[in-house]
Design a protein around this motif. Structure first.
Motif, short mmCIF file in Angstrom:
data_model
loop_
_atom_site.label_atom_id
_atom_site.label_comp_id
_atom_site.label_asym_id
_atom_site.label_seq_id
_atom_site.Cartn_x
_atom_site.Cartn_y
_atom_site.Cartn_z
N GLU A 1 0.85 -1.21 0.00
CA GLU A 1 0.00 0.00 0.00
C GLU A 1 0.88 1.26 0.00
O GLU A 1 0.59 2.22 -0.71
CB GLU A 1 -0.92 0.00 1.23
CG GLU A 1 -1.96 -1.13 1.17
CD GLU A 1 -2.65 -1.36 2.51
OE1 GLU A 1 -2.63 -0.46 3.37
OE2 GLU A 1 -3.20 -2.46 2.70
N LYS B 1 1.07 4.30 -2.84
CA LYS B 1 0.97 5.74 -2.55
C LYS B 1 2.30 6.43 -2.92
O LYS B 1 2.31 7.51 -3.50
CB LYS B 1 0.64 5.94 -1.07
CG LYS B 1 0.42 7.34 -0.60
CD LYS B 1 -0.29 8.25 -1.54
CE LYS B 1 -1.65 8.56 -1.48
NZ LYS B 1 -2.29 9.45 -2.39
N GLU C 1 2.54 7.26 -6.54
CA GLU C 1 1.71 8.43 -6.91
C GLU C 1 2.43 9.73 -6.55
O GLU C 1 2.50 10.66 -7.35
CB GLU C 1 0.43 8.41 -6.07
CG GLU C 1 -0.76 7.75 -6.74
CD GLU C 1 -1.92 7.74 -5.75
OE1 GLU C 1 -2.41 6.64 -5.53
OE2 GLU C 1 -2.30 8.81 -5.20
N THR D 1 -4.54 9.37 6.82
CA THR D 1 -5.52 8.70 5.97
C THR D 1 -5.50 9.27 4.55
O THR D 1 -6.17 8.77 3.66
CB THR D 1 -6.94 8.86 6.57
OG1 THR D 1 -7.14 10.24 6.86
CG2 THR D 1 -7.10 8.06 7.84
N LYS D 2 -4.74 10.34 4.36
CA LYS D 2 -4.62 10.92 3.02
C LYS D 2 -3.27 11.62 2.91
O LYS D 2 -2.83 12.28 3.86
CB LYS D 2 -5.74 11.95 2.83
CG LYS D 2 -5.87 12.49 1.44
CD LYS D 2 -7.10 13.40 1.37
CE LYS D 2 -7.03 14.30 0.17
NZ LYS D 2 -7.94 15.44 0.29
N GLU E 1 -0.95 13.92 -0.04
CA GLU E 1 -0.85 14.46 -1.39
C GLU E 1 0.22 15.55 -1.42
O GLU E 1 0.61 16.09 -0.39
CB GLU E 1 -2.19 14.99 -1.90
CG GLU E 1 -2.77 16.08 -1.06
CD GLU E 1 -4.19 16.46 -1.50
OE1 GLU E 1 -4.65 16.02 -2.55
OE2 GLU E 1 -4.83 17.23 -0.76
N VAL F 1 1.09 5.69 8.12
CA VAL F 1 -0.09 5.64 7.27
C VAL F 1 -0.98 4.49 7.71
O VAL F 1 -0.51 3.36 7.91
CB VAL F 1 0.33 5.44 5.79
CG1 VAL F 1 -0.89 5.41 4.89
CG2 VAL F 1 1.27 6.56 5.36
N MET G 1 -4.65 3.16 1.65
CA MET G 1 -4.04 3.46 0.34
C MET G 1 -4.16 2.25 -0.60
O MET G 1 -4.13 1.11 -0.15
CB MET G 1 -2.55 3.81 0.51
CG MET G 1 -2.30 4.93 1.50
SD MET G 1 -3.12 6.46 1.01
CE MET G 1 -2.87 7.48 2.47
N ARG G 2 -4.28 2.57 -1.87
CA ARG G 2 -4.41 1.48 -2.85
C ARG G 2 -3.04 0.92 -3.23
O ARG G 2 -2.12 1.69 -3.49
CB ARG G 2 -5.07 1.99 -4.13
CG ARG G 2 -6.56 1.87 -4.09
CD ARG G 2 -7.18 2.13 -5.43
NE ARG G 2 -8.59 2.43 -5.22
CZ ARG G 2 -9.53 1.49 -5.07
NH1 ARG G 2 -9.21 0.22 -5.13
NH2 ARG G 2 -10.78 1.83 -4.85
N THR G 3 -2.96 -0.42 -3.25
CA THR G 3 -1.75 -1.09 -3.69
C THR G 3 -1.52 -0.83 -5.17
O THR G 3 -2.47 -0.86 -5.94
CB THR G 3 -1.93 -2.61 -3.47
OG1 THR G 3 -2.18 -2.80 -2.09
CG2 THR G 3 -0.75 -3.42 -3.90
#
Ligand code: FAD
Length: 342
Positions: free
Chosen positions: A26, A30, A33, A126-127, A129, A175, A180-182
């Motif tokens: 995960e 992230k 990205e 949880t987020k 960016e 985190v 989060m997406r793998t």
């Protein structure tokens, strides 16, 4: 501190007994990205004993470089040698961002490492960016670009805080697992693999005398593809067998809201939500659950949400893809019967 010296994203690839923890994938997802936004690369730090074989798996999940710290003193997780190893690797490679899973291990390791290298840490994010952060603390209110904006629930979940670490590097976050997406696995993808020796660690502040493995009678709800989740509306522990029958008919598992755990009807490891687990199944049934924000925070990323509630104004219907208004005691057994008949 010269912030420009720090480049790249570093993730701590947690492993236990030669198996990578799903949080490692995960964080790589992230990390990739964030790396795209910053036009940089992702390094995984792998610590353990005889774990070199796991480096290829990290490469397949997106690591551009894997730093392997391998030695008998790292066989089982202990805070002191792991802090020494990770802090030394950060000192050498100087990443601008360090991500650690907010697992039991990471919740101990993250703060220790951040204190050792004298930077800040935002816990249980949880987020994450990349963005601009207005610095109200400096006189010219300069807009700082390309900051890691770290978001986490604060004040018992009553507010959401976004935190940045503009004056120190690296920017560090733990985190929340499951959020989060793998990144997709690309078998055969290659990474630069480097062994790193953090220097002999001689201190022995703690010694492991015995390891007692937890005996878990229930499957981990974070792995389930289908969850049938019950809330206070189920009425008591004696009624949960009806949810289990529906879960069995679908090949799923039973989970629950915090109200159910607080009432002692189900164990805490089945709790979904902000203070429970974050789940992302293909199908999530919310049965007799009102849809409080703290519950929704743990299940809203499910692919398909089906809510059953007798109150048509229950907030759960706002996040549900399908809603059934009515008494679950009539609806659930009928659903199970129909599924069993297929
Ligand atoms: P209720 O809110 O009581 O809802 C029961 C629902 O069942 C109602 O909507 C009712 O209409 C319906 N119902 C009743 N009978 C029937 C029937 N026969 N058929 C159909 N429907 C029926 N909660 C979590 O779940 N997870 C968390 O991690 C979590 N963390 C929290 C953290 C903090 C800091 C705080 C303050 C709260 C937290 N909570 C959490 C609690 C949360 O705010 C809610 O209190 C909780 O989720 C409510 O659980 P519930 O929906 O099961 O119960």
């Amino acid at each position: 501190m010269n912030l420009e010296e720090y480049k790249g994203i570093c993730v701590f690839a947690q492993q236990t007994d030669h198996r990578l923890n799903s949080i490692a994938f995960e964080l790589l997802g992230k990390g990739k990205e964030l790396a795209k936004d910053l036009k940089t690369d992702v390094t995984a730090v792998l610590i353990g004993y005889e774990i070199m074989g796991l480096a290829d798996e990290l490469a397949a999940y997106g690591a551009d470089r894997v730093i392997v710290v391998d030695g008998p003193e790292f066989k089982e997780y202990r805070a002191e040698p792991y802090t020494h190893a990770l802090a030394s690797a950060i000192g050498k490679y100087k990443p601008e961002i360090v991500l650690i899973g907010a697992t039991a291990v990471g919740r101990e390791l993250g703060p220790k490492v951040s204190a050792r290298i004298a930077t800040g840490l935002t816990a249980d994010c949880t987020k994450l960016e990349i963005g601009d952060f207005p610095l109200h603390t400096v006189p010219d209110k300069e807009q700082k670009h390309n900051q890691l904006l770290m978001t986490r629930p604060a004040f018992g979940g009553n507010t959401i805080a976004t935190i940045a670490c503009p004056n120190h590097r690296p920017q560090m976050a733990t985190v929340r697992p499951g959020v989060m997406r793998t990144a997709g696995k690309l078998q055969g993808r290659k990474a630069l693999i480097e062994e790193f020796n953090p220097g002999y660690y001689s201190r022995k502040d703690t010694e492991i005398l015995e390891i007692v493995k937890a005996v878990n009678e229930t499957a981990d709800i974070m792995d389930a593809k289908i969850l049938v989740s019950g809330g206070r509306g189920i009425g008591g522990p004696e009624n949960f067998h009806l949810l289990k029958e529906l879960a069995d008919a679908l090949g799923g598992e039973v989970s629950c809201s915090r109200a159910v755990v607080d009432a002692g009807w189900k164990p805490k490891d089945l709790q979904v939500g902000q203070t429970g687990k974050t789940v992302r199944p293909n199908v999530y049934f919310a049965v007799g659950i009102s849809g409080a924000i703290q519950h929704v925070a743990g299940m809203e990323e499910s692919d398909l949400i089906i809510a059953i509630n007798k109150d048509e104004s229950a907030p759960i219907f706002e996040v549900a893809d399908y809603g059934i208004t009515g008494d679950w005691k009539k609806i659930v057994p009928e659903l199970t019967r129909q599924l069993q008949a297929v």
